[in-house]
Write a protein that holds these residues in place. Structure first.
Motif, PDB file in Angstrom:
ATOM      1  N   PHE A 248       0.849  -1.206   0.000  1.00 21.69           N
ATOM      2  CA  PHE A 248       0.000   0.000   0.000  1.00 21.69           C
ATOM      3  C   PHE A 248       0.879   1.248   0.000  1.00 21.69           C
ATOM      4  CE2 PHE A 248      -2.262   3.483   1.940  1.00 21.69           C
ATOM      5  CZ  PHE A 248      -3.557   3.373   1.457  1.00 21.69           C
ATOM      6  N   ALA A 315      -6.846  -3.297  -0.188  1.00 22.80           N
ATOM      7  CA  ALA A 315      -5.698  -2.409  -0.445  1.00 22.80           C
ATOM      8  C   ALA A 315      -4.822  -2.309   0.801  1.00 22.80           C
ATOM      9  CB  ALA A 315      -6.199  -1.026  -0.859  1.00 22.80           C
ATOM     10  N   ALA A 325      -6.079   2.224  -3.533  1.00 19.06           N
ATOM     11  CA  ALA A 325      -5.679   3.127  -2.445  1.00 19.06           C
ATOM     12  C   ALA A 325      -6.257   4.514  -2.682  1.00 19.06           C
ATOM     13  CB  ALA A 325      -4.155   3.208  -2.384  1.00 19.06           C
TER      14      ALA A 325
END
Ligand SMILES: Cc1cc2nc3c(=O)[nH]c(=O)nc-3n(C[C@H](O)[C@H](O)[C@H](O)COP(=O)(O)O)c2cc1C
Length: 355
Positions: A248, A315, A325
């Protein structure tokens, strides 16, 4: 830097780390930020994913996980810990009360108008500070007037979120890139409204801009305008202490300016995110098969193309094939992950140079 004072709370560094769901800002990030003298914020959004019975009892899991995260953050830091909770959450009221009962210092609420954030006696008498997020002078006026009339109390501070923020945006699509809705434009209008309430109440009400604030010199610009501090999220997403997976965080480092796009969230609001295959498929109208398990958001009652809670959860875990994201408009400027300590030091140094 002048400390940020919200009632009897004093943050030596006038920065609030914006709450980031799902699971991006939990106790680890919030406590690291609070330990540097700024305000750390836990996101309540679907926090129950930390519990094993989340699929069976989502609301009970949310409550339990929230209490545990507040306790953990408070164990790791003596600083100021807040909670970000979206008005749109189905269990908004229960989670607000759980946070108040467990000694949260402040509650920051947006994604809807927090007109009734807590029962009157709690709003008036608890130690917790209540801070709405607004994106227009109209919304600020409405909230101040409503609270004054119904609770004989006004907000303890107000976060003004402009169109360069990450996550859901409180703007219409056509307003997002319209200069009339820029953060620099809306902050002075809201300062004016808040000043009238400050004069009438004799109480200081900090105005805290957010959205696209990236450097210490950006902070200095808003302080000069009359703000008491700023809220920043994107930069904190790319820290070691951020509670998301490395994948992420790496998405923030890797993204380019053209990868940052505006999407239509199933919640019925626009949002800002990093483009990927998942979002391209959604854009083409390809439905991602899902069953609503958590019933988490009040407005999510149409027939959305996908479940936003699962997409954001995936995510967070780094499964970006099955999610995406959220990010602020300046995420493309991030070129490495750093510690919260280093980030705060850079911001303070830049601020001093600018001021
Ligand atoms: C990954 C991410 C998740 C976010 N999640 C939430 C959220 O759950 N609730 C909320 O009110 N704001 C959320 N926001 C908005 C931030 O709290 C913050 O106000 C905004 O992003 C500030 O702009 P900046 O990211 O450019 O600093 C999110 C932002 C990001 C980047």
């Amino acid at each position: 830097m002048k400390p940020l004072k919200i009632g009897n709370l004093t943050a030596e560094i006038p920065i609030i780390q914006g709450g980031m769901g799902v699971g991006i800002s939990l106790s680890n990030l919030a406590s690291a930020v609070a330990n540097e003298g700024a305000i750390g914020v836990i996101s309540a959004a679907e926090i129950g994913f930390l519990e094993s019975d989340f699929n069976k009892k989502p609301m009970a899991a949310n409550r339990r996980a929230l209490i545990k995260e507040i306790k953990k953050a408070k164990e790791k830091s003596k600083g100021i810990i807040g909670l970000n909770i979206m008005v749109a959450m189905s269990d908004y009221k229960e989670l607000v009360m759980a946070a108040v009962d467990n000694g949260i210092d402040l509650i920051i609420s947006g994604a809807g108008l927090p007109l009734n954030p807590a029962p009157k006696e709690v709003l008036k008498n608890s130690k917790t500070k209540f801070v709405p997020i607004v994106s227009s002078a109209r919304a600020a006026k409405l909230i101040f007037k409503y609270w004054q009339r119904h609770f004989n109390k006004i907000p303890d501070a107000v976060v003004v979120e402009g169109p360069m923020a990450g996550g859901h945006l409180g703007f219409k699509n056509e307003e997002i890139f319209d200069d009339n809705f820029k953060l620099e434009k809306i902050v002075p209008d809201i300062l004016k409204i808040v000043k009238t309430y400050e004069r009438a109440s004799g109480k200081l009400i900090p105005v805290i801009p957010a959205g696209g604030i990236y450097t210490g010199s950006d902070i200095a610009k808003y302080i000069k305008m009359g703000a008491s501090g700023v809220q920043m999220a994107t930069r904190f997403a790319a820290t070691y202490e951020c509670d998301a997976s490395n994948a992420f965080k790496q998405a923030f480092v890797d993204c380019k300016k053209e990868d940052i796009i505006i999407i239509q969230s199933p919640v019925g609001m626009p949002g800002r995110a990093i483009k990927n295959r998942f979002l391209e498929n959604v854009e083409k109208g390809l439905k991602q098969p899902y069953k609503c398990v958590w019933n988490c958001l009040k407005p999510c009652n149409g027939k959305p193309l996908y479940c936003i809670a699962s997409a954001l959860y995936n995510a967070q875990k780094g499964f970006l094939k099955n999610g995406y994201a959220f990010c602020g408009a300046n995420a493309w400027k991030i070129d490495r992950i750093m510690s919260v300590k280093e980030l705060i030091k850079i911001l303070v140094d830049e601020y001093k140079n600018a001021a």
